[in-house]
Write an enzyme that holds these catalytic residues in place. Sequence first.
Site, short mmCIF file in Angstrom:
data_model
loop_
_atom_site.label_atom_id
_atom_site.label_comp_id
_atom_site.label_asym_id
_atom_site.label_seq_id
_atom_site.Cartn_x
_atom_site.Cartn_y
_atom_site.Cartn_z
N SER A 230 -18.49 -13.78 16.75
CA SER A 230 -17.76 -14.43 17.82
C SER A 230 -18.49 -14.15 19.12
O SER A 230 -19.04 -13.06 19.29
CB SER A 230 -16.34 -13.85 17.88
N GLU B 135 -19.17 -17.27 28.13
CA GLU B 135 -20.39 -17.13 28.92
C GLU B 135 -21.61 -17.23 28.00
O GLU B 135 -22.62 -17.81 28.36
CB GLU B 135 -20.40 -15.79 29.66
N ASP C 14 -5.75 -16.06 13.76
CA ASP C 14 -5.62 -16.31 15.19
C ASP C 14 -5.24 -17.74 15.50
O ASP C 14 -5.41 -18.21 16.61
CB ASP C 14 -6.93 -15.96 15.91
N GLU C 15 -4.74 -18.45 14.54
CA GLU C 15 -4.52 -19.87 14.73
C GLU C 15 -3.35 -20.38 13.90
O GLU C 15 -3.22 -20.02 12.73
CB GLU C 15 -5.80 -20.59 14.30
#
Length: 922
Positions: A367, A371, A427-428
């Site tokens: 991940s 940036e 996470d989803e």
Amino acid sequence: MRRRDDKFPDNGFEAWGGYMQAKIAKLEEQFTKSAGKAESLSHIFNGVSIYVNGYTVPSADELKVLMSNHGGIYHTYQRSEDFVIASNLPDTKVKNMNLSKIVKPEWITDSIMANKLLDYREYLLYKNSRTQQQLNFKTKVDIKKNGDVNNSISNAIFEDMKQNLSTEKSPIATTSSNDHNSHMNIKNDSNEPLKANQKPAVKTAVDPNFISEFYNNSRLHHISQLGASFKQHINDLRENSNFKFPARLELKDRIQALNSNFSQLTFEKGKVIMHIDMDCFFVSVGLRNRPELRGKPVAVTHSKGGQPRSKRPGVDRSTEFNLYKQKQAKKLSKATGTHEDEIEFESRVDNIADEDDKYGSMSEIASCSYEARAKGIGNGMFMGAALKLCPELQTIPYDFEGYKEVAYTLYNTIAQYTLDIEAVSCDEMYVDCTELLKDMDVSAQNFAMVLREEIKSKTGCPCSTGFGGNRLQARLATKRAKPDGQFFLTEDLVEDFMFGIELRDLPGVGRQTAQKLESLGHKSCGSLQSLTLNTLKTHLGNKTGAQLFDQCRGRDLNTLHFYTVRKSVSAEVNYGIRFENNEQCYEFLKQLSAEVHSRLQQFKVLGKCITLKLMVRAEEAPVETAKFMGHGFCNVINKSISLNTATNDIEVITREVISICQKQNIDPKEMRGIGIQVTKLEPLNSKTTKGAISKFLSNKLTKTDIKNENYETSNSKNTILKQPRTGTSEYKQTTPKKEKISLSSPKKSPILGVTTKSPLSKRRGRPPKGSKLRSTSKNLINKFLTGHNSVRDMPYKDPMVKNEIPVKKPIEEINVKQETKIKEEKPKGFLGLPWEKVRELLRAWLDSGQVPLSCDTELISAYMREMVIKKDIEKVNILINFLRRRTSEIGSSEWSEVYNHVIQEVQKVMIFVYGKKMFIGD
DNA sequence: ATCCTCCCCTAC
DNA sequence: TAAGGTAGGGGAGGAT
């Protein structure tokens, strides 16, 4: 046999000892709280594990017996039989047991903790065998400097051991023949003492503890397991919930405090589907306590950064990379008709330097922050390539415990407000907010804002949400919303919005499909809309084509699935597989079988089909892989075997996979990856509860019923599959005689878990062309059926119909009557209907304003029973909710009886299939 | 036709 | 160094 180390914590290893001490103190506290007995926890290190208060934790075998005596299931960690500990028993139960002999489940509930303890035991083992030696204190300093005790412990210990070991023969190997010693994990190929300047060999799958260590470090493994656990979590929450959400009140307060009014949004079909996703999950979790890295390009990876290494002999990266590329090119040229040489594509192995180059790292980026993404870095990219793009890229280590914690917080936060959740991954998720927003009477915008704020404040991590009228729209909206935002894809926006969506961004369109579509000249949804359904089907297959046809227009017929049922269980390792001989390979298969077995137990399922997956070095590929201990360029072999009976037996699995493996006749030295998959699952409970069910059913089936000829046999074994013929003689007429399965070719009921290999296919079939459903019937459902769609016109989808089921006589039942002939008759036309039709039909029936006929009730019950058997209980749940709502609105006793009857029937089958009742709200 | 097996693709 | 897992959907092609 057990020894005891009474010098704890270790005096030579403060940082680590301190860490362990803190952990153990916490355990003690928990223990004291629950049992009120414990005074202290300390260690033994005989290969068993921890002990309590001078009382030893029982051995694995003892513990197994002890647990099962109390109806619990025993768990091991690390797949090593000697390391404990968890049970599924409730607290109250554990309290009643001899607690001084049992370790409470919550003591060790996480694998990290288990590993630390394991490490500690190893260390003690090691230390004990080297009592004369002082440990090197360098590690302590390192830990301090690093500041990250959690992640440096194992390495520190290992380094320390290595250093000490490098001067002499492994102490563990010399202590005894006790095979717990193998936990040392230090491989010494030659079995000779290591020379002072010799480094211990790397760990491969030959090491006894390899699987657990590998899994501990595998991001994909963690993602996968954690994701699955949330699907189960939602199942559990739904099952145990009363579907009242008191937290909504407080949520509404917060929303009102915003004092902001948004216009009412309209989504397609009046549905409000939310998709919610954490922003670069692993990074966000890692940045929680690294504020200094916020705003910088950050990546989560195993690699520490661009430290060039010396080249391993034999590594030939370019040869291997070219093989990958050739394969890809071949695939593309086949798909698109272009010549191989003319195809241009990007490859993951582009931009990877040699191993001894500072850009040579092949550690994958799990991940990366936004940036970093801005510089072109992406998830899954190799560290070397990423550093080329962004030399100042910061790396942070994995924190699997943190991910788990944040993920649970995320899920539990949403679950306070609604359980109409489909878990996608850790996470989803998708959330159907239609009911929620209506009930709370708040705007989607405010809801999203407050919800995201709550998640952010609770977890310290940002997330994004997207809203739409279906799951596709919601998902695409989230993509637009990222990072840390929200987006509402309302009805009026869909058309324009979809036009600009890249095909690659559609869920289900991956690299291959995208490239195929691009070769057809389409990159965006807008452009793909010019293709006809048939063209798409021709190029991509029927289903995928149709799906894409819908998708590029923003349509999605797939509903959310709040309840999921697992269809397969597997475990695979495609890293570190290096065998010398067949024995090592079989030993590994044995261990992997144990892993699969343990997972089958965990999920309480049995399986009938076992598949072995082998990755074997391709002939052209270099022996030494480009990626350290990776699998390299391989051929993949999948071979499966179908068993007659579903099993979770470790012996059976081991035997079968070894047998398959032998047949492949592969040089063990060339193996690079191994996986075992079990499919055709059945719930474990269907076997264990069989007796109870039978009893229940026999009680239920009174003699009167039988006399009344509601059942054609007195044998009740298979009534679960039977459709009682309630009164009318219509069913008899409509049952095509030729579908009866004669007793002479006995077939077994699949639901009892004793299906033979073939009958599933055999017993299916269309009704004979001439067979008409009773169109003269007065019952409404049939009227509806005939009026609407003649049965013959329906896509006659697997009705799972058996007209006659010979009953398998259980061996243990001596008293069972010999007449084993059971006749089953089913309202076939109805059962063949697609679900949507049934819902429509149900609605029509409920709205008919008439008194319900029992035969209609039976039709519905029968349909739902079949749905449960097919494990499609989510639909059942929806139908039941609908039925409940409507029947209670009607308010007549006849209708409430209908409801009760249906519930009763469904629950019967639920217990049979799942071992428990379906949760039904009120 | 409809299955089963093997394989590919996708997602996280 | 490095930790390339796991589940589900679907298609091709052979068996029945």
